[in-house]
Design an enzyme around this catalytic site. Structure first.
Site, short mmCIF file in Angstrom:
data_model
loop_
_atom_site.label_atom_id
_atom_site.label_comp_id
_atom_site.label_asym_id
_atom_site.label_seq_id
_atom_site.Cartn_x
_atom_site.Cartn_y
_atom_site.Cartn_z
N LEU A 11 9.85 -21.43 -4.09
CA LEU A 11 9.01 -20.41 -3.46
C LEU A 11 7.66 -20.37 -4.18
CD1 LEU A 11 8.68 -17.77 -1.62
CD2 LEU A 11 9.48 -16.50 -3.61
N SER A 58 -7.48 -5.40 -5.10
CA SER A 58 -8.63 -5.95 -4.39
C SER A 58 -9.89 -5.86 -5.26
CB SER A 58 -8.86 -5.17 -3.08
OG SER A 58 -9.39 -3.89 -3.35
N ASP A 79 0.84 -1.21 0.00
CA ASP A 79 0.00 0.00 0.00
C ASP A 79 0.87 1.25 0.00
OD1 ASP A 79 -2.34 1.42 -0.01
OD2 ASP A 79 -2.79 1.12 2.11
N HIS A 108 2.34 3.26 -9.02
CA HIS A 108 2.19 1.81 -9.19
C HIS A 108 3.39 1.24 -9.96
CE1 HIS A 108 -1.72 2.21 -7.51
NE2 HIS A 108 -2.26 2.80 -8.54
C1 IPE Z 1 -5.61 -2.66 -0.10
O1 IPE Z 1 -5.23 -1.34 -0.28
C2 IPE Z 1 -5.57 -3.41 -1.39
C3 IPE Z 1 -4.24 -3.62 -1.95
C4 IPE Z 1 -3.10 -3.27 -1.42
C5 IPE Z 1 -4.22 -4.29 -3.21
P1 IPE Z 1 -6.30 -0.17 -0.49
O2 IPE Z 1 -5.51 1.08 -0.61
O3 IPE Z 1 -7.20 -0.51 -1.60
O4 IPE Z 1 -7.12 -0.22 0.86
P2 IPE Z 1 -7.89 0.91 1.65
O5 IPE Z 1 -8.86 1.52 0.70
O6 IPE Z 1 -6.88 1.89 2.12
O7 IPE Z 1 -8.54 0.18 2.80
C1 IPE Z 2 -1.54 0.24 -3.34
O1 IPE Z 2 -1.36 1.61 -3.39
C2 IPE Z 2 -1.84 -0.37 -4.69
C3 IPE Z 2 -3.22 -0.80 -4.87
C4 IPE Z 2 -4.15 -0.76 -3.96
C5 IPE Z 2 -3.59 -1.32 -6.17
P1 IPE Z 2 -2.56 2.64 -3.38
O2 IPE Z 2 -2.95 2.93 -4.80
O3 IPE Z 2 -3.67 2.16 -2.52
O4 IPE Z 2 -1.86 3.90 -2.75
P2 IPE Z 2 -2.48 4.94 -1.70
O5 IPE Z 2 -3.03 4.14 -0.56
O6 IPE Z 2 -3.54 5.69 -2.42
O7 IPE Z 2 -1.32 5.79 -1.30
MG MG Z 3 -4.07 2.40 -0.55
#
Ligand code: IPE
Ligand code: IPE
Ligand code: MG
Length: 247
Positions: free
Chosen positions: A136, A70, A25, A42
């Site tokens: 792995l 997700s 995240d 990303h």
């Molecule tokens: C969780 O992160 C999903 C992934 C890392 C793939 P999100 O950024 O989507 O989750 P929330 O919205 O902060 O809970």
């Molecule tokens: C995690 O990073 C990647 C995915 C959930 C796909 P985010 O895109 O959620 O990044 P933040 O949380 O907005 O910083």
């Molecule tokens: Mg996020």
């Protein structure tokens, strides 16, 4: 401390977690801090995936589970979703030979039928190509939601009962776990979430029952193998009691 010094400490320190799960995240915040569009965050996160795969191989972790996309993430803007799908395809294109050479078995867990076109083809290809590797297991959770996985398990059990293959009183925890995507994996020993968020966001609700949690403030694109090794060292200092009294 350098990565190799950390690795030496891990080796003398104690048990290696068999299964490490990571909620990757903070890509969006990493990009925003640099005034860049979110997809560039990303993209930058891809090298962190390589780092933790290599780190897991070096440390001797058996299963690495990465939450990449997700079910709820489908609700993000279309451009972001398609950027993520292109990156998934690019990651597989770029890394599949190396993953194969390193003995990594790649699996994609989630509602993969929602993946389309090149992303779906890449996923199918890498899973088939690496299916026999044993060093792995890399579980990529894509289009994954834990509640949906639990509902699916209940439905599969109900189908078995309805077909006369299973008696209702034969449904126990093992029978239930056998219907999850993770059926042949041990539960995670260690869950890492980056970017400081303190929630599970619908990830592995069943499997994390007794997992040790490690919240890292580091944003995912800045997360490297040293951060993984530090989390493992922290894990090695935990006292896992599983509800019992420490001996
Ligand atoms: C969780 O992160 C999903 C992934 C890392 C793939 P999100 O950024 O989507 O989750 P929330 O919205 O902060 O809970
Ligand atoms: C995690 O990073 C990647 C995915 C959930 C796909 P985010 O895109 O959620 O990044 P933040 O949380 O907005 O910083
Ligand atoms: Mg996020």
């Amino acid at each position: 401390m350098s990565p190799s010094q950390l690795l030496d400490r891990i080796r003398v320190h104690g048990a290696i977690p068999r299964h490490v799960a990571i909620i990757m995240d903070g890509n969006g915040r990493w990009a925003r801090e640099r005034m860049l569009p979110r997809p560039l965050g990303h993209r930058s996160g891809m090298k962190s995936v390589r780092e933790v795969v290599e780190g897991s191989l070096e440390a001797g972790v058996e299963v690495l589970s990465l939450f990449a996309f997700s079910q709820e993430n489908w609700q993000r803007p279309r451009v972001e979703v398609s950027a993520l799908m292109s990156l998934l395809e690019e990651y597989i294109q770029r890394e599949s030979d190396e993953l194969q050479a390193q003995g990594v078995r790649v699996r994609v867990l989630g509602d993969v039928d929602r993946l389309q076109g090149a992303a779906r083809a890449a996923v199918d290809r890498v899973c088939a190509q690496t299916a026999h590797n044993t060093r792995l297991t890399l579980n990529l959770f894509i289009s994954y939601g834990s509640r949906a996985e639990l509902v699916r398990a209940a439905r599969l059990l109900a189908e078995d009962v309805a077909a006369g293959r299973l008696a209702p009183d034969a449904i126990d925890e093992a029978a239930f776990a056998a219907k999850l995507f993770t059926a042949d994996c041990p539960d995670p020993d260690l869950l890492i979430r980056t970017s400081g968020e303190q929630r599970l966001s619908n990830f592995l609700l069943w499997q994390l029952a007794y997992t040790e949690l490690f919240i890292s403030p580091v944003l995912w694109p800045d997360f490297g193998r040293s951060n993984l090794f530090e989390a493992i060292l922290d894990y090695q200092n935990r006292d896992r009691r599983f509800g019992r009294v420490a001996v």
